[in-house]
Design an enzyme around this catalytic site. Structure first.
Site, PDB file in Angstrom:
ATOM      1  N   LYS A  13       0.825  -1.217   0.000  1.00 47.32           N
ATOM      2  CA  LYS A  13       0.000   0.000   0.000  1.00 47.32           C
ATOM      3  C   LYS A  13       0.858   1.266   0.000  1.00 47.32           C
ATOM      4  O   LYS A  13       0.594   2.206  -0.738  1.00 47.32           O
ATOM      5  CB  LYS A  13      -0.916   0.060   1.247  1.00 47.32           C
ATOM      6  CG  LYS A  13      -1.896  -1.081   1.360  1.00 47.32           C
ATOM      7  CD  LYS A  13      -2.847  -0.871   2.532  1.00 47.32           C
ATOM      8  CE  LYS A  13      -2.196  -0.790   3.904  1.00 47.32           C
ATOM      9  NZ  LYS A  13      -1.513  -2.011   4.343  1.00 47.32           N
ATOM     10  N   ARG A  88      -9.285   1.072   9.067  1.00 50.03           N
ATOM     11  CA  ARG A  88      -8.859  -0.301   9.355  1.00 50.03           C
ATOM     12  C   ARG A  88      -9.935  -1.066  10.119  1.00 50.03           C
ATOM     13  O   ARG A  88      -9.728  -2.244  10.422  1.00 50.03           O
ATOM     14  CB  ARG A  88      -7.596  -0.249  10.213  1.00 50.03           C
ATOM     15  CG  ARG A  88      -6.315  -0.670   9.493  1.00 50.03           C
ATOM     16  CD  ARG A  88      -5.164  -0.365  10.429  1.00 50.03           C
ATOM     17  NE  ARG A  88      -3.983  -1.134  10.208  1.00 50.03           N
ATOM     18  CZ  ARG A  88      -2.866  -0.618   9.671  1.00 50.03           C
ATOM     19  NH1 ARG A  88      -2.830   0.619   9.247  1.00 50.03           N
ATOM     20  NH2 ARG A  88      -1.800  -1.369   9.588  1.00 50.03           N
ATOM     21  N   ARG A 127      11.743  -6.797   5.431  1.00 49.74           N
ATOM     22  CA  ARG A 127      11.664  -5.373   5.071  1.00 49.74           C
ATOM     23  C   ARG A 127      12.592  -4.524   5.948  1.00 49.74           C
ATOM     24  O   ARG A 127      12.744  -4.765   7.137  1.00 49.74           O
ATOM     25  CB  ARG A 127      10.221  -4.896   5.265  1.00 49.74           C
ATOM     26  CG  ARG A 127      10.031  -3.402   5.057  1.00 49.74           C
ATOM     27  CD  ARG A 127       8.593  -3.047   4.877  1.00 49.74           C
ATOM     28  NE  ARG A 127       7.847  -3.066   6.123  1.00 49.74           N
ATOM     29  CZ  ARG A 127       6.560  -2.715   6.217  1.00 49.74           C
ATOM     30  NH1 ARG A 127       5.899  -2.347   5.139  1.00 49.74           N
ATOM     31  NH2 ARG A 127       5.945  -2.766   7.374  1.00 49.74           N
ATOM     32  N   ARG A 160      11.734  -1.957  11.189  1.00 46.77           N
ATOM     33  CA  ARG A 160      10.655  -1.457  12.047  1.00 46.77           C
ATOM     34  C   ARG A 160      10.464  -2.397  13.230  1.00 46.77           C
ATOM     35  O   ARG A 160      10.508  -3.611  13.077  1.00 46.77           O
ATOM     36  CB  ARG A 160       9.348  -1.380  11.241  1.00 46.77           C
ATOM     37  CG  ARG A 160       9.016   0.005  10.767  1.00 46.77           C
ATOM     38  CD  ARG A 160       7.838   0.019   9.860  1.00 46.77           C
ATOM     39  NE  ARG A 160       6.608  -0.528  10.437  1.00 46.77           N
ATOM     40  CZ  ARG A 160       5.433  -0.494   9.823  1.00 46.77           C
ATOM     41  NH1 ARG A 160       5.336   0.059   8.643  1.00 46.77           N
ATOM     42  NH2 ARG A 160       4.366  -1.005  10.391  1.00 46.77           N
ATOM     43  N   ARG A 171      -0.172  -8.895  13.639  1.00 48.85           N
ATOM     44  CA  ARG A 171      -0.716  -7.847  12.757  1.00 48.85           C
ATOM     45  C   ARG A 171      -1.593  -8.471  11.662  1.00 48.85           C
ATOM     46  O   ARG A 171      -2.633  -7.913  11.305  1.00 48.85           O
ATOM     47  CB  ARG A 171       0.433  -7.040  12.142  1.00 48.85           C
ATOM     48  CG  ARG A 171       1.086  -6.093  13.156  1.00 48.85           C
ATOM     49  CD  ARG A 171       2.440  -5.601  12.694  1.00 48.85           C
ATOM     50  NE  ARG A 171       2.385  -4.769  11.515  1.00 48.85           N
ATOM     51  CZ  ARG A 171       3.411  -4.562  10.694  1.00 48.85           C
ATOM     52  NH1 ARG A 171       4.579  -5.138  10.934  1.00 48.85           N
ATOM     53  NH2 ARG A 171       3.284  -3.774   9.658  1.00 48.85           N
TER      54      ARG A 171
END
Ligand code: AMP
Length: 215
Positions: A13, A88, A127, A160, A171
Site C-alpha cells: 500500500k 482499518r 523489510r 521497524r 498484525r
C-alpha cells in the site's frame, strides 16, 4: 481524487500510494507514519499509541479517527488525498463516510491489494525502511547498502520494531479480524477494486493507473 488503499500489512500500500501521490499530486496520508512520528517525538499521542503498536494491535478508533479528520482539514487535502492504512475497522470507515459526506465529497475508489499470507510474513520480516524518508528496502529482493544509509536521503535504514515475526503474525491476525470485513463494506458501496499485489511494483502501478484512468 480521493482514494483509499486497503490491504494487509506488507501488500505494498505504501509503495503504490507513494507513486500514485506523485502522479496525482495529492498527499498520501499514512496513519502508521503519523503514529511513528508521534512516537519519535514522544508526544502524548505517541506515548498512548506505542503500547498498541509494539504488540501489533490497533490504536483505538476514537484516537485514530480524530487524527485523520484533523489531517484532512489541512489545505493540501483540498484537491484530494490517498489514505494508506485508514480505515482499518468498520467504525473507522463509517466515521470517514460521515465526515466526507458532511463536506459534500466522495471517495472515488477503494484500491485493495491482495498477497498470499506466507508471502506477507516473508516480505514484512525482510523489510527494512529509512527512518527519515520511509523508503523501503528488502534484505532479499532489494538489499540496503552496507553502510545502511538510505540511497534517497542518506537517512538511517532500520528494521521497524513491529516487523519481527511474532508481531507480524499478530498484525496479520488483526487484519483478518478487524480490517478484512471492510472489503464487504466497500463492495456493498460499489467502489472496491481488487488488485493482485504479487507482481512488480511497476506492473501493479500501471494496472491501478489504468483502472483509475489516469493519463
Ligand atoms: P502501518 O504502518 O500502516 O503498518 O501501521 C503500523 C501500526 O500503527 C499498526 O499496526 C497499528 O498499531 C497502528 N495503526 C496504523 N493505522 C491505524 C488505524 N487506522 N487504526 C488503528 N491503528 C492503526
Amino acid at each position: 481524487m480521493r482514494l483509499i488503499l486497503l490491504g494487509a500489512p506488507g501488500t505494498g500500500k505504501g509503495t503504490q500510494g507513494n507513486l500514485l501521490a506523485l502522479k496525482l499530486n495529492v498527499p498520501k496520508i499514512s496513519t502508521g507514519d503519523i503514529l511513528r512520528q508521534a512516537i519519535e517525538k514522544k508526544t502524548s499521542l505517541g506515548i498512548q499509541a506505542q503500547k498498541y503498536m509494539q504488540k501489533g494491535d490497533l490504536v483505538p478508533d476514537e484516537i485514530i479517527i480524530g487524527i485523520v479528520k484533523e489531517r484532512l482539514e489541512e489545505s493540501d487535502c483540498k484537491n484530494g488525498f490517498i489514505l494508506d492504512g485508514f480505515p482499518r475497522t468498520v467504525p473507522q470507515a463509517i466515521a470517514l463516510d460521515t465526515y466526507i459526506e458532511s463536506k459534500d465529497q466522495k471517495i472515488d475508489a477503494v484500491i485493495a491489494l491482495e498477497v498470499e499470507r506466507d508471502k506477507l510474513v516473508k516480505r514484512l520480516t525482510s523489510r527494512r525502511v529509512c527512518k527519515n524518508c520511509g523508503n523501503d528496502y528488502n534484505i532479499i529482493t532489494n538489499p540496503p547498502p552496507e553502510d545502511m544509509k538510505c540511497t534517497k536521503c542518506g537517512g538511517e535504514i532500520i528494521q521497524r520494531a513491529d516487523d519481527n515475526e511474532e508481531i507480524v503474525v499478530n498484525r496479520l491476525q488483526v487484519y483478518e479480524e478487524k480490517t478484512f470485513p471492510l472489503k464487504e463494506y466497500y463492495t456493498m458501496k460499489g467502489n472496491l477494486k481488487i488488485f493482485d499485489g504479487d507482481g512488480t511494483i511497476e506492473d501493479i502501478q500501471r494496472n491501478i493507473q489504468e483502472y483509475l484512468a489516469i493519463e
